[in-house]
Design a protein around this motif. Sequence first.
Motif, mmCIF file in Angstrom:
data_model
loop_
_atom_site.group_PDB
_atom_site.id
_atom_site.type_symbol
_atom_site.label_atom_id
_atom_site.label_comp_id
_atom_site.label_asym_id
_atom_site.label_seq_id
_atom_site.Cartn_x
_atom_site.Cartn_y
_atom_site.Cartn_z
ATOM 1 N N VAL A 25 0.832 -1.209 0.000
ATOM 2 C CA VAL A 25 0.000 0.000 0.000
ATOM 3 C C VAL A 25 0.860 1.249 0.000
ATOM 4 O O VAL A 25 0.572 2.223 -0.712
ATOM 5 C CB VAL A 25 -0.955 -0.027 1.203
ATOM 6 C CG1 VAL A 25 -1.691 1.305 1.330
ATOM 7 C CG2 VAL A 25 -1.955 -1.168 1.081
ATOM 8 N N GLY A 26 1.922 1.245 0.789
ATOM 9 C CA GLY A 26 2.789 2.421 0.842
ATOM 10 C C GLY A 26 3.482 2.689 -0.473
ATOM 11 O O GLY A 26 3.598 3.847 -0.897
ATOM 12 N N ARG A 27 3.928 1.641 -1.144
ATOM 13 C CA ARG A 27 4.570 1.823 -2.456
ATOM 14 C C ARG A 27 3.570 2.372 -3.456
ATOM 15 O O ARG A 27 3.906 3.259 -4.259
ATOM 16 C CB ARG A 27 5.137 0.493 -2.946
ATOM 17 C CG ARG A 27 5.852 0.597 -4.279
ATOM 18 C CD ARG A 27 6.419 -0.739 -4.721
ATOM 19 N NE ARG A 27 7.047 -0.655 -6.039
ATOM 20 C CZ ARG A 27 7.518 -1.697 -6.699
ATOM 21 N NH1 ARG A 27 7.473 -2.916 -6.167
ATOM 22 N NH2 ARG A 27 8.065 -1.532 -7.895
ATOM 23 N N ALA A 28 2.336 1.858 -3.419
ATOM 24 C CA ALA A 28 1.309 2.383 -4.316
ATOM 25 C C ALA A 28 1.058 3.864 -4.052
ATOM 26 O O ALA A 28 0.893 4.659 -4.992
ATOM 27 C CB ALA A 28 0.017 1.586 -4.150
ATOM 28 N N ALA A 29 1.024 4.242 -2.786
ATOM 29 C CA ALA A 29 0.822 5.652 -2.452
ATOM 30 C C ALA A 29 1.944 6.518 -3.027
ATOM 31 O O ALA A 29 1.688 7.602 -3.575
ATOM 32 C CB ALA A 29 0.746 5.821 -0.939
ATOM 33 N N ALA A 61 2.373 9.029 8.110
ATOM 34 C CA ALA A 61 3.776 9.450 8.132
ATOM 35 C C ALA A 61 4.260 9.829 6.740
ATOM 36 O O ALA A 61 4.980 10.828 6.558
ATOM 37 C CB ALA A 61 4.639 8.324 8.708
ATOM 38 N N LEU A 62 3.872 9.042 5.733
ATOM 39 C CA LEU A 62 4.297 9.328 4.362
ATOM 40 C C LEU A 62 3.749 10.664 3.876
ATOM 41 O O LEU A 62 4.509 11.494 3.338
ATOM 42 C CB LEU A 62 3.818 8.208 3.429
ATOM 43 C CG LEU A 62 4.017 8.467 1.926
ATOM 44 C CD1 LEU A 62 5.488 8.572 1.582
ATOM 45 C CD2 LEU A 62 3.334 7.371 1.106
ATOM 46 N N PHE A 70 -3.858 14.097 3.661
ATOM 47 C CA PHE A 70 -4.321 12.752 4.000
ATOM 48 C C PHE A 70 -5.778 12.862 4.436
ATOM 49 O O PHE A 70 -6.129 13.688 5.288
ATOM 50 C CB PHE A 70 -3.462 12.179 5.128
ATOM 51 C CG PHE A 70 -3.689 10.724 5.423
ATOM 52 C CD1 PHE A 70 -4.047 9.819 4.440
ATOM 53 C CD2 PHE A 70 -3.504 10.243 6.719
ATOM 54 C CE1 PHE A 70 -4.231 8.472 4.724
ATOM 55 C CE2 PHE A 70 -3.684 8.901 7.018
ATOM 56 C CZ PHE A 70 -4.042 8.011 6.023
ATOM 57 N N ASN A 71 -6.626 12.052 3.829
ATOM 58 C CA ASN A 71 -8.063 12.060 4.110
ATOM 59 C C ASN A 71 -8.473 10.680 4.609
ATOM 60 O O ASN A 71 -8.265 9.681 3.915
ATOM 61 C CB ASN A 71 -8.833 12.410 2.826
ATOM 62 C CG ASN A 71 -10.335 12.254 2.981
ATOM 63 O OD1 ASN A 71 -10.924 12.672 3.971
ATOM 64 N ND2 ASN A 71 -10.970 11.643 1.992
ATOM 65 N N ILE A 72 -9.034 10.623 5.804
ATOM 66 C CA ILE A 72 -9.528 9.367 6.360
ATOM 67 C C ILE A 72 -11.049 9.407 6.365
ATOM 68 O O ILE A 72 -11.651 10.334 6.907
ATOM 69 C CB ILE A 72 -9.014 9.128 7.788
ATOM 70 C CG1 ILE A 72 -7.487 9.049 7.803
ATOM 71 C CG2 ILE A 72 -9.610 7.841 8.361
ATOM 72 C CD1 ILE A 72 -6.895 8.852 9.193
ATOM 73 N N GLN A 93 -4.652 9.684 16.505
ATOM 74 C CA GLN A 93 -3.306 9.147 16.290
ATOM 75 C C GLN A 93 -2.688 9.656 14.985
ATOM 76 O O GLN A 93 -1.511 10.014 14.944
ATOM 77 C CB GLN A 93 -3.370 7.617 16.278
ATOM 78 C CG GLN A 93 -3.855 6.986 17.560
ATOM 79 C CD GLN A 93 -4.308 5.547 17.378
ATOM 80 O OE1 GLN A 93 -4.107 4.934 16.322
ATOM 81 N NE2 GLN A 93 -4.929 4.980 18.408
ATOM 82 N N ALA A 94 -3.476 9.685 13.922
ATOM 83 C CA ALA A 94 -2.933 9.974 12.590
ATOM 84 C C ALA A 94 -2.974 11.452 12.219
ATOM 85 O O ALA A 94 -2.215 11.889 11.355
ATOM 86 C CB ALA A 94 -3.695 9.167 11.538
ATOM 87 N N ARG A 95 -3.891 12.208 12.810
ATOM 88 C CA ARG A 95 -4.053 13.642 12.546
ATOM 89 C C ARG A 95 -4.130 13.949 11.045
ATOM 90 O O ARG A 95 -3.298 14.686 10.487
ATOM 91 C CB ARG A 95 -2.928 14.451 13.189
ATOM 92 C CG ARG A 95 -2.871 14.321 14.708
ATOM 93 C CD ARG A 95 -4.164 14.810 15.347
ATOM 94 N NE ARG A 95 -4.221 14.550 16.774
ATOM 95 C CZ ARG A 95 -4.134 15.511 17.726
ATOM 96 N NH1 ARG A 95 -3.984 16.767 17.367
ATOM 97 N NH2 ARG A 95 -4.198 15.179 18.996
ATOM 98 N N PRO A 96 -5.120 13.386 10.354
ATOM 99 C CA PRO A 96 -5.266 13.688 8.923
ATOM 100 C C PRO A 96 -5.681 15.132 8.707
ATOM 101 O O PRO A 96 -6.295 15.758 9.585
ATOM 102 C CB PRO A 96 -6.375 12.727 8.491
ATOM 103 C CG PRO A 96 -7.217 12.567 9.727
ATOM 104 C CD PRO A 96 -6.230 12.553 10.860
#
Length: 252
Positions: A25-29, A61-62, A70-72, A93-96
């Motif tokens: 998933v991270g590589r795709a992002a 983080a990315l 970043f949208n959750i 935790q993520a603070r989007p």
Amino acid sequence: MTRLSVNLNKIAVLRNSRGGDAPDVGRAAKVCLDAGAHGITVHPRPDGRHIRTPDVHALAALTASRGIEFNIEGNPFAPPRPGYPGLLALCEQARPAQVTLVPDGDGQLTSDHGFDFARDAAALSPLVDRFKQLGCRVSLFADAGSDVEAARAIGADRIELYTGPWADAFAAGVPQTVLPAFVATTERARRAGLGVNAGHDLSQTNLAAFLDALGRVDEVSIGHALIDEALYDGLDTTVRRYVRIVDRTSTG
């Protein structure tokens, strides 16, 4: 300017179907961001069917390291369970940059309707306030024709138009049967001081016509169709094509 946020849920679905870390998933992002995407969207569901809590942390983080939005997405009423701390806790935790509240349950295959703002206002309002206290811009999933003025009264910053009916009507060759409701809802949202996002079943085939008709849309969140198209043409190429569409309709 209309911004493209790529939803990575389907990458995680494929990974989870086999176990392990592939596809990553991270590589795709990173591929999407390198190709010009303006943001990343995920919709972690409590049952863990695709994006999971560790994915959210890694993507937070990315995107933070790149200064990218970043949208959750998620149902703010879904209770915590093993592996899923609840949407509010996850955003703590993520603070989007943005949280998109969606009224979906575990039994739904995908999000398929917006909030009933009159019915849900009392329950939504304090939750919207708590998300905003985290520094998140709050968007509420909305149907065309819904009471978007009530969404503003609840405290939302934006709505996200559920565009499934547009995609269905466009595919059937009758887009004008639904387009006036989308245009009118967008105009009402703007007058109420709301930003307007859009998402669900938008594709390279129907996106430009939708954006041309609505004028300015702040953000489109696209996942399923984009990943489908990328199977044939590649992820980098597909994202670049979407970026060209939103750039053209934003400046044309």
